[in-house]
Design an enzyme around this catalytic site. Structure first.
Site, PDB file in Angstrom:
ATOM      1  N   LYS A 129       0.852  -1.211   0.000  1.00 46.38           N
ATOM      2  CA  LYS A 129       0.000   0.000   0.000  1.00 46.38           C
ATOM      3  C   LYS A 129       0.882   1.253   0.000  1.00 46.38           C
ATOM      4  O   LYS A 129       2.028   1.237   0.468  1.00 46.38           O
ATOM      5  CB  LYS A 129      -0.968   0.024   1.185  1.00 46.38           C
ATOM      6  CG  LYS A 129      -0.336   0.203   2.570  1.00 46.38           C
ATOM      7  CD  LYS A 129      -0.275   1.646   3.027  1.00 46.38           C
ATOM      8  CE  LYS A 129       0.636   1.861   4.151  1.00 46.38           C
ATOM      9  NZ  LYS A 129       1.530   2.525   4.644  1.00 46.38           N
TER      10      LYS A 129
ATOM     11  N   ASP B  86      -2.554  -1.538   9.832  1.00 48.09           N
ATOM     12  CA  ASP B  86      -2.732  -1.587   8.374  1.00 48.09           C
ATOM     13  C   ASP B  86      -3.309  -2.909   7.870  1.00 48.09           C
ATOM     14  O   ASP B  86      -3.655  -3.027   6.694  1.00 48.09           O
ATOM     15  CB  ASP B  86      -1.367  -1.399   7.670  1.00 48.09           C
ATOM     16  CG  ASP B  86      -0.874   0.031   7.724  1.00 48.09           C
ATOM     17  OD1 ASP B  86      -1.706   0.948   7.871  1.00 48.09           O
ATOM     18  OD2 ASP B  86       0.353   0.232   7.603  1.00 48.09           O
TER      19      ASP B  86
HETATM   20  O1  C5P Z   1      -0.404  -0.857  14.434  1.00 46.09           O
HETATM   21  P1  C5P Z   1       1.035  -1.068  14.154  1.00 46.09           P
HETATM   22  O2  C5P Z   1       1.634  -2.116  15.056  1.00 46.09           O
HETATM   23  O3  C5P Z   1       1.336  -1.336  12.712  1.00 46.09           O
HETATM   24  O4  C5P Z   1       1.748   0.301  14.486  1.00 46.09           O
HETATM   25  C1  C5P Z   1       3.129   0.417  14.628  1.00 46.09           C
HETATM   26  C2  C5P Z   1       3.440   1.610  15.506  1.00 46.09           C
HETATM   27  O5  C5P Z   1       3.096   2.823  14.849  1.00 46.09           O
HETATM   28  C3  C5P Z   1       2.684   1.646  16.820  1.00 46.09           C
HETATM   29  O6  C5P Z   1       3.348   0.897  17.811  1.00 46.09           O
HETATM   30  C4  C5P Z   1       2.666   3.131  17.135  1.00 46.09           C
HETATM   31  O7  C5P Z   1       3.920   3.514  17.671  1.00 46.09           O
HETATM   32  C5  C5P Z   1       2.554   3.760  15.751  1.00 46.09           C
HETATM   33  N1  C5P Z   1       1.152   4.063  15.379  1.00 46.09           N
HETATM   34  C6  C5P Z   1       0.498   5.098  16.018  1.00 46.09           C
HETATM   35  N2  C5P Z   1      -0.797   5.362  15.677  1.00 46.09           N
HETATM   36  C7  C5P Z   1      -1.437   4.650  14.731  1.00 46.09           C
HETATM   37  C8  C5P Z   1      -0.766   3.597  14.057  1.00 46.09           C
HETATM   38  C9  C5P Z   1       0.537   3.339  14.414  1.00 46.09           C
HETATM   39  O8  C5P Z   1       1.055   5.789  16.892  1.00 46.09           O
HETATM   40  N3  C5P Z   1      -2.673   4.951  14.413  1.00 46.09           N
END
Ligand code: C5P
Length: 313
Positions: free
Chosen positions: A11, A141
């Site tokens: 993406k 994602d």
């Molecule tokens: O959700 P995911 O594990 O892919 O996100 C990775 C990191 O990105 C999270 O641990 C956080 O630090 C940051 N993040 C965030 N807010 C979001 C998505 C991701 O702060 N909406």
């Protein structure tokens, strides 16, 4: 029991705005997400033993429990323990084509493919929205990667509304090979520097709703390519570009070429340009190569796609 092969598209973010803090510690986001035809290929094979194993043709990809594809299989095994005991474990083979630490959701899309594939392999009959709910637990994602296409994403990135397809457009992607960027670092640094600009928690709902009537959504609805190009935006550029001058230079050079617009994807380090044809994409790729003849700079020409995870066999 069958083996399954799946295509897992990457993406790009056409738009990424950080609106505020969430009570769960994540950020409230307003994004426009877009699938592209740069994709990993995932092969799932039942192994008849109670074990999950990951194989990958890219030695940089971890094969242990930290791999998001492994976590997806472990989540399914935990949730559907009857199926796991009946059918046994799985060999997950990943043909990696999406670069790592690139802001292209490479790990998330592999995990999405494992959820879709195990649903079929174990005859679970889960709906797409049930798979998305499981995906949410693995990463912000993952739900988008399951459905793919063009979508507004709010909340952590998991609340999705599909938009009209942009699969007539192409993107030229550029990334330095040895320059992965940590998403955790990017969001943490953004919070340190820009928390004073965040919308208050009690105004988030109203702000989130406004995304749906925003200019980029209108430009996509009317397929106004020029306007889409002008409105490309990513708040995380404010922390990534100053910290990584190479990415800033790359964005700058790509911005000098004739395209619809240029922006960084996700937390980087990929920068991409939108263009209207494959011919233009090839031209931009060649021109960028001449401007930046660094052998560590990897370039891809890709087409935007309306597809999420696809089962090919
Ligand atoms: O959700 P995911 O594990 O892919 O996100 C990775 C990191 O990105 C999270 O641990 C956080 O630090 C940051 N993040 C965030 N807010 C979001 C998505 C991701 O702060 N909406």
């Amino acid at each position: 029991m069958h083996s399954y092969s799946l295509i897992a598209p990457a993406k790009i973010n056409l738009y990424l705005e950080i609106i505020g803090d969430r009570p769960d510690g994540y950020h409230e986001l307003a994004m426009l997400l877009q699938s592209i035809d740069l994709a990993d290929r995932i092969h799932l094979r039942p192994n008849g033993i109670q074990t999950i194993r990951v194989h990958c043709d890219d030695p940089q990809v971890p094969l242990d429990e930290s791999n998001l594809a492994y976590k997806a299989a472990a989540l399914m095994a935990g949730q559907f323990s009857d199926a796991y005991s009946r059918y046994g474990g799985v060999e997950i083979s990943i043909q990696k084509r999406i670069p790592i630490g690139a802001g292209l959701a490479g790990g998330s899309t592999d995990a999405a493919a494992v959820l879709v594939g195990l649903n079929l392999m174990w005859s679970l009959g889960l709906t797409q929205s049930e798979l998305q709910e499981l995906g949410e637990r693995l990463g912000s994602d993952v739900p988008f990667c399951i459905v793919g296409g063009t979508a507004i994403a709010t909340g952590r990135g998991e609340q999705l509304s599909s938009l009209r397809s942009l699969d007539h457009l192409y993107a030229v992607l550029a990334k330095y090979r040895d320059l992965p960027i940590s998403t955790v670092w990017a969001y943490k640094t953004y919070r340190q520097q820009f928390q004073n600009t965040y919308v208050a928690i009690n105004n988030l709902v109203e702000r989130k709703q406004r995304v749906h009537s925003g200019s980029m959504v209108a430009a996509i609805a009317s397929q106004d390519n020029q306007r889409i190009g002008q409105l490309l935006h990513n708040d995380l550029e404010k922390v990534v570009l100053p910290a990584h001058p190479q990415v800033a230079e790359l964005r700058d050079k790509l911005g000098q070429l004739e395209t619809l617009g240029v922006v960084m994807s996700g937390s980087g380090s990929t920068v991409f340009a939108l263009v209207e044809s494959q011919f233009q994409a090839e031209r931009v790729r060649q021109e960028l190569r001449e401007l930046l003849p660094d052998p560590n700079l990897e370039l891809w020409t890709t087409r935007l796609t309306h597809m999420g995870i696809q089962v090919v066999s």
